[in-house]
Design an enzyme around this catalytic site. Structure first.
Site, mmCIF file in Angstrom:
data_model
loop_
_atom_site.group_PDB
_atom_site.id
_atom_site.type_symbol
_atom_site.label_atom_id
_atom_site.label_comp_id
_atom_site.label_asym_id
_atom_site.label_seq_id
_atom_site.Cartn_x
_atom_site.Cartn_y
_atom_site.Cartn_z
ATOM 1 N N LYS A 1 8.619 -1.448 23.559
ATOM 2 C CA LYS A 1 8.829 -2.411 22.703
ATOM 3 C C LYS A 1 10.333 -2.894 22.847
ATOM 4 C CE LYS A 1 10.799 -2.734 18.419
ATOM 5 N NZ LYS A 1 11.217 -4.022 18.262
ATOM 6 N N GLU B 1 19.827 7.151 22.435
ATOM 7 C CA GLU B 1 21.298 6.511 23.176
ATOM 8 C C GLU B 1 21.466 5.913 21.958
ATOM 9 O OE1 GLU B 1 22.751 7.285 25.787
ATOM 10 O OE2 GLU B 1 21.208 8.208 26.792
ATOM 11 N N CYS C 1 27.452 -0.744 23.054
ATOM 12 C CA CYS C 1 27.625 0.715 22.302
ATOM 13 C C CYS C 1 28.862 1.545 22.731
ATOM 14 C CB CYS C 1 26.443 1.395 22.751
ATOM 15 S SG CYS C 1 26.229 1.553 24.303
ATOM 16 N N GLU D 1 31.154 1.460 13.366
ATOM 17 C CA GLU D 1 31.005 0.648 14.341
ATOM 18 C C GLU D 1 30.877 -0.704 13.856
ATOM 19 O OE1 GLU D 1 26.808 1.126 16.216
ATOM 20 O OE2 GLU D 1 27.966 0.937 18.091
#
Ligand code: NAP
Ligand code: MG
Length: 493
Positions: free
Chosen positions: A178, A253, A287, A386
């Site tokens: 997906k 991850e 990331c 973040e």
């Protein structure tokens, strides 16, 4: 517009729901594609196709290893033939400058070639043992795990697809996949290429749909043996909980808040350019972005002056025109990032440059943010959380020990970089950083050969390299008694 479909058991099929989803270009807000929008029922069909292909048909798993590697090489060749179209698609879908998409596609192609080369590579160990039961020969074999579910984010559409599919397929697994709802178009092309390359039906199945329906169906399934995911830490935690139902193997991850430590003894001009790559590449939607900068106080003003000058000279625009920086992914994300800048200001951070939506000319139609630098104190929200956008923070420090403590003051542990001309200092700092990927006098590059992944809340496991292949394999030990007959263990039995 042609509706892009799911690819299940070797056939292109629409969702049982009949729903569709518009795919937008973040530079213009325009619709660039339409995809079928699947449900848990579609996800289950894909899982059953992969299960049958792995456990019953067994075509991919039992295929001659050279033929399997040849198919992976053919996939790479077919991707190369469509490289321009793939790069353009990722730029339209994600917004990133075209040359960055071209780099992603090249890396994705080489990822398939790398893993094609690992099919049949040496693996495991052998042991000669003699421990209580006489002499034995013990050895390990690696086997595919079975049905692997994979879920990717929108920031590197085709590259994340390749990082997951190439090693999982090389190892002989069957996959349900997906992509993110926000940038699925190059993944559809990837599956067209799988079909053309002769991947057997059911080996790789594509389900287009949301995380809450399709993603949850994957993580909750009793028939999925492993799930690998790249995305936010919050979703990673949800996947981890659901994966407990059948003790699925997991690979995560996740997010990051990576530090960039700049010592006064570095090449400051080089550090400025690397810092820009480190937190502005891909609009900062990376990331491993090293957006949390720590600069030795004696050079902080000079560093900031040089960095601000270069940031202000950056061109901003539609990715197809190859500007320095493109739009962020959605209007919602743009507003989230601008909200984060407002929070920073309310906490006392100083905006050194940028800090606003960029609306010059055609950019008014899209979701552009002027590259932003914030002078902060440790503990402020933009230093802790973040941001996933073109925003960096600067905090000063005086000593090496202080820099290390500040750098490690985070719940994440994906990456970190240090700039110094002192080799011993670079070694000390990288050794102390609690992060999976570290750089000295550079930042951002990653390689198909080297393991990628995080410490702490940045994830579990490693992608890429030999490690990345091993993640998609079970290890079995086979022990063979070398002594003839029984060991004579029971005295009375
Ligand atoms: P996200 O919101 O976590 O979504 C990632 C993927 O997970 C999407 O395909 C999403 O589907 C799906 N998803 C959402 N909820 C789910 C659930 N409950 N169960 C299963 N799947 C679910 O992340 P994102 O916004 O796409 O990406 C940004 C994040 O990814 C950042 O935190 C970034 O640091 C991280 N990231 C990490 C790496 C790395 O290598 N460590 C690389 C790239 C990005 P939808 O289609 O519904 O959104
Ligand atoms: Mg899009």
């Amino acid at each position: 517009m042609e509706i892009k479909k799911n690819y299940i058991n070797g056939k292109w099929v629409e969702s049982e729901t009949g729903r569709t989803l518009d795919i937008l270009n973040p530079a213009t807000g325009e619709v660039i594609g339409v995809v079928t929008h699947s449900s848990a029922v579609d996800a289950e069909r894909a899982i059953q196709a992969a299960k049958t292909a792995f456990y019953q048909t067994r075509e991919w798993r039992d295929m001659d290893a050279q033929t399997r590697a040849d198919i992976l090489l053919k996939i790479a060749d077919l991707m190369e033939a469509r490289a321009d179209e793939l790069a353009r698609t990722d730029t339209l879908d994600n917004g990133k400058p075209l040359r960055e998409s071209e780099g992603d596609i090249s890396d994705a192609i080489h990822c398939y070639r790398y893993y094609a080369g690992l099919v049949g590579a040496p693996e495991g160990s052998t042991y000669q043992v003699n421990q209580g039961f006489g002499k034995m020969h013990s050895y390990e074999v690696r086997e595919p795990i079975g049905v692997v579910a994979q879920i990717t984010p929108w920031n590197y559409p085709l590259l994340m697809t390749a990082w997951k599919l190439a090693p999982a397929l090389a190892a002989g697994n069957c996959v349900v996949f997906k992509p993110s709802d926000l940038s699925p178009l190059s993944t559809v092309m990837q599956f067209e290429i799988f079909e053309q390359a002769g991947l057997p039906a059911g080996t790789a199945n594509l389900v287009l749909g949301s995380g809450t329906e399709v993603g949850v169906a994957f993580s909750s399934s009793m028939d999925v043996d492993m799930i690998t995911f790249t995305g936010s830490t919050a979703v990673g935690q949800d996947i981890m909980k659901r994966a407990a139902c059948n003790v699925k193997k997991i690979g995560l991850e996740l997010g990051g808040k990576s530090p960039l430590v700049i010592f006064a003894d570095c090449n400051l001009d080089a550090a400025v350019e690397w810092a820009m790559i480190g937190f502005l590449f891909n609009q900062g939607e990376v990331c491993s972005a090293v957006a949390r900068m720590y600069v030795e106080n004696s050079v902080k003003d000079e560093f900031v002056k040089k960095l601000v000058a270069k940031m202000e000279a950056m061109t901003i625009g539609n990715g197809l025109e190859n500007p320095d920086i493109g739009p962020v992914i959605t209007e919602k994300d743009m507003n989230r990032i601008l909200g984060m800048i407002e929070t920073a200001k309310s906490e006392g951070a100083k905006v050194l440059t940028g800090g606003y939506r960029y609306t010059e000319g055609d950019c008014a139609k899209g979701y552009f943010i002027k590259p932003t630098l914030l002078d902060c104190k440790q503990g402020m929200t933009p230093v802790r959380e973040e941001i996933f956008g073109p925003v960096g923070t600067i905090v000063g420090f005086d000593t090496e020990a202080e820099a290390i403590a500040l750098a490690n003051d985070t719940e994440y542990g994906l990456a970190g970089a240090v700039f110094t001309e002192n080799g011993a200092k670079a070694l000390r700092v990288t050794t102390e950083l609690r992060a999976g990927i570290t750089w000295v006098n550079c930042c951002e590059p990653t390689f198909n050969q080297a393991p990628w992944g995080g410490y702490k809340m940045s994830g579990i496991g490693r992608e890429l390299g030999v490690h990345g292949m091993e993640e998609y394999q079970e290890t079995k030990q086979i022990n063979i008694a070398l002594e003839p007959g029984a060991p004579g263990w029971y005295v009375n039995g």
